[in-house]
Design a protein around this motif. Sequence first.
Motif, short mmCIF file in Angstrom:
data_model
loop_
_atom_site.label_atom_id
_atom_site.label_comp_id
_atom_site.label_asym_id
_atom_site.label_seq_id
_atom_site.Cartn_x
_atom_site.Cartn_y
_atom_site.Cartn_z
N VAL A 251 29.14 25.21 -56.97
CA VAL A 251 28.95 24.43 -56.25
C VAL A 251 30.15 24.61 -55.32
N VAL A 252 30.29 24.52 -54.15
CA VAL A 252 30.95 25.23 -52.90
C VAL A 252 30.12 24.49 -51.91
N MET A 253 31.58 23.45 -51.23
CA MET A 253 31.06 22.92 -49.83
C MET A 253 30.36 21.61 -50.39
N GLY A 254 30.53 21.71 -51.52
CA GLY A 254 29.49 20.25 -51.66
C GLY A 254 28.20 20.60 -52.11
N LYS A 255 27.77 22.20 -51.92
CA LYS A 255 25.67 22.92 -52.02
C LYS A 255 26.44 23.53 -53.22
N ARG A 256 25.25 23.78 -53.96
CA ARG A 256 24.52 23.89 -55.34
C ARG A 256 24.41 25.10 -54.33
N LEU A 257 25.36 26.97 -54.71
CA LEU A 257 24.32 27.65 -54.35
C LEU A 257 23.26 28.53 -54.31
N TYR A 258 22.42 27.73 -55.70
CA TYR A 258 21.12 28.57 -55.26
C TYR A 258 20.72 28.27 -54.39
N GLU A 259 20.49 26.24 -53.97
CA GLU A 259 19.65 25.89 -52.85
C GLU A 259 20.18 26.34 -51.70
N VAL A 260 21.51 26.92 -51.23
CA VAL A 260 21.36 27.76 -50.01
C VAL A 260 20.48 29.00 -50.16
N ARG A 261 21.31 30.06 -50.56
CA ARG A 261 19.80 31.62 -51.06
C ARG A 261 18.71 31.12 -51.31
N LYS A 262 18.43 29.71 -51.78
CA LYS A 262 16.85 30.00 -51.74
C LYS A 262 16.57 30.02 -50.08
N ARG A 263 17.31 28.67 -49.09
CA ARG A 263 17.58 27.92 -47.88
C ARG A 263 17.26 29.16 -47.46
N PHE A 264 18.15 30.31 -47.42
CA PHE A 264 18.24 31.49 -46.44
C PHE A 264 16.83 32.60 -46.35
N GLY A 265 15.81 32.13 -48.02
CA GLY A 265 14.58 33.04 -47.86
C GLY A 265 13.67 32.29 -46.95
N GLU A 266 13.76 31.10 -47.29
CA GLU A 266 12.70 30.52 -46.43
C GLU A 266 13.60 30.43 -44.56
N LEU A 267 14.31 30.03 -44.53
CA LEU A 267 14.47 30.61 -43.04
C LEU A 267 13.99 32.39 -42.74
N LEU A 268 14.55 32.81 -43.20
CA LEU A 268 13.90 34.43 -43.52
C LEU A 268 13.06 34.49 -42.98
N PRO A 273 7.73 36.69 -40.99
CA PRO A 273 6.58 36.74 -41.89
C PRO A 273 5.56 37.59 -41.91
N VAL A 274 5.08 38.59 -42.62
CA VAL A 274 4.93 39.29 -43.37
C VAL A 274 3.05 38.92 -44.43
N ASP A 275 2.22 39.55 -44.30
CA ASP A 275 1.24 39.51 -44.71
C ASP A 275 1.25 40.66 -45.66
N PRO A 288 16.71 34.10 -55.83
CA PRO A 288 16.52 33.17 -54.74
C PRO A 288 16.01 32.74 -53.49
N ALA A 289 16.56 34.24 -53.05
CA ALA A 289 15.74 34.06 -51.71
C ALA A 289 14.23 34.03 -51.42
N ALA A 290 14.40 35.35 -52.27
CA ALA A 290 13.00 35.67 -52.59
C ALA A 290 12.26 34.36 -53.03
N ILE A 291 12.32 33.92 -54.17
CA ILE A 291 11.31 32.98 -54.21
C ILE A 291 11.36 31.43 -52.86
N GLY A 292 12.16 31.61 -51.89
CA GLY A 292 12.07 31.25 -51.53
C GLY A 292 11.36 31.44 -49.54
N CYS A 297 6.15 31.57 -47.59
CA CYS A 297 5.41 32.26 -46.95
C CYS A 297 3.64 32.56 -47.59
N LYS A 298 4.31 31.66 -49.01
CA LYS A 298 2.26 31.71 -50.12
C LYS A 298 2.03 32.52 -49.89
N ILE A 299 3.32 33.69 -51.08
CA ILE A 299 3.19 34.84 -51.65
C ILE A 299 3.36 34.83 -52.96
#
Length: 462
Positions: A251-268, A273-275, A288-292, A297-299
């Motif tokens: 946890v860094v600055m109150g955030k679990r890094l797994y969730e931050v990295r997942k959010r990176f993937g969602e924003l990416l 997006p890609v088909d 985590p970013a790949a999961i997000g 993208c629902k892939i």
Amino acid sequence: MCGIFGILCPSRKDVAKHTYFALYSLQHRGQESCGIAATDGTSLMIQRSMGLVSSAFSERELQELYGYAALGHVRYSTTGRPSIENAQPLKMRYKGGTFALAHNGNIVNIKELREQVYSLGISPYTSSDTELMGHLIARNFQDDFKTTLANVCKGFIGAYSLVFLTEEEIYAVRDPWGFRPLCMGSYEDGFVVSSETCAFDIIGAKFIREISPGEMVRIHRNGYEVDQILEPQGNFLCSFEYIYFARPDSVVMGKRLYEVRKRFGELLAEESPVDADIVVSVPDSGTPAAIGFAQRCKIPFNEVFIKNRYVGRTFIQPTKELRERGVRLKLNPISELVRGKRVVVVDDSIVRGTTSKEIVKMLWECEPKEIHFRVSSPMVSHPCFYGIDTASRGELLASKMDIEQIREFLGVNSLAYLSRKSTIEAIGIEYPCLACFGADYPTYIPSEEVREKYALEKNEKW
């Protein structure tokens, strides 16, 4: 990058073992060398070794590190070659006795500090900035550590999270820019400090707070005190801590890094997006970013690369040859999962391009229909002066090529990076350090270092 851990627990005499387990959890921060210092209240003992924590300390050696307070360090060198002399903690004598010092970060005005040390009649026995800092603190020691650190650390420019162990106490100080993480917690009747909270979890300590930029924490038998000894210059926590270096369970600055990295993937996924038929990650830091990305993208996401857990982190290996060989030793794809499919590969970053190119090559050997590459951070185009081993701009792929050229170099159908805006949004602090992504450096950088590391060619002006 390095990992540091300190513990003071008056009721125990075996805290070196706790430090050993804590360093195990911080091993991702440095694999070159490690060390533990301990005190029983009268004498200070140190054991250091090259290599990993698991092979560095025997049961007998840990028993010999007898005491109620200890300090540990795992090293990844940016200043000073990999050698036992540069392994930490370092032991220093001062007029109050002896202290051990562990450092995470990188000082940019090292030439000035070296000249100050030589002017004191001292010839350093290592090539690290940590020794220079230790000598200046020891020689300029006044009545107490608080006064000394407040005065001496004003002359340090750059990243430094420092932990000191004396015969009786622990002191921790974080630079006024807050480049590198440092936090504290409680354990039984004592207290701990660490680069990351994952070290607390492994020994059962409880997180108390982050140590803020410019703060000093003094831990002793009766408790602890926190003092603001340096004027804060902002909160420029390294964005690569969120992207790659720190463990996802920290946890860094109150955030679990797994969730931050997942959010990176969602924003990416929102930005680029890609088909495709399947999303795969470059484990473990890209997962985590790949999961997000896949969820947004629902892939379908699938683990295509099987990781050899006995191979270290390829990015922080010290030579290009070891990095290239390490990719094949570390990752092996399951070809049936991607054959004939349109594949999206999500990784946390592209720095030199060594790992990414090898990964793409391995995937094409599995005969997919298409390969699309997505990066959950911006383009790394500038060298880091604060503790990441990007030695010069000439080594950085994004400093020499644009996105289309990198796409061709990697041999993929498409390539996209996360924007700096979305990176800041996911991190959640206003001014993380983004210097390696082409943003301004938060501190003054001496011109000789800029010429050496910033220029693409020796005669290039900046």
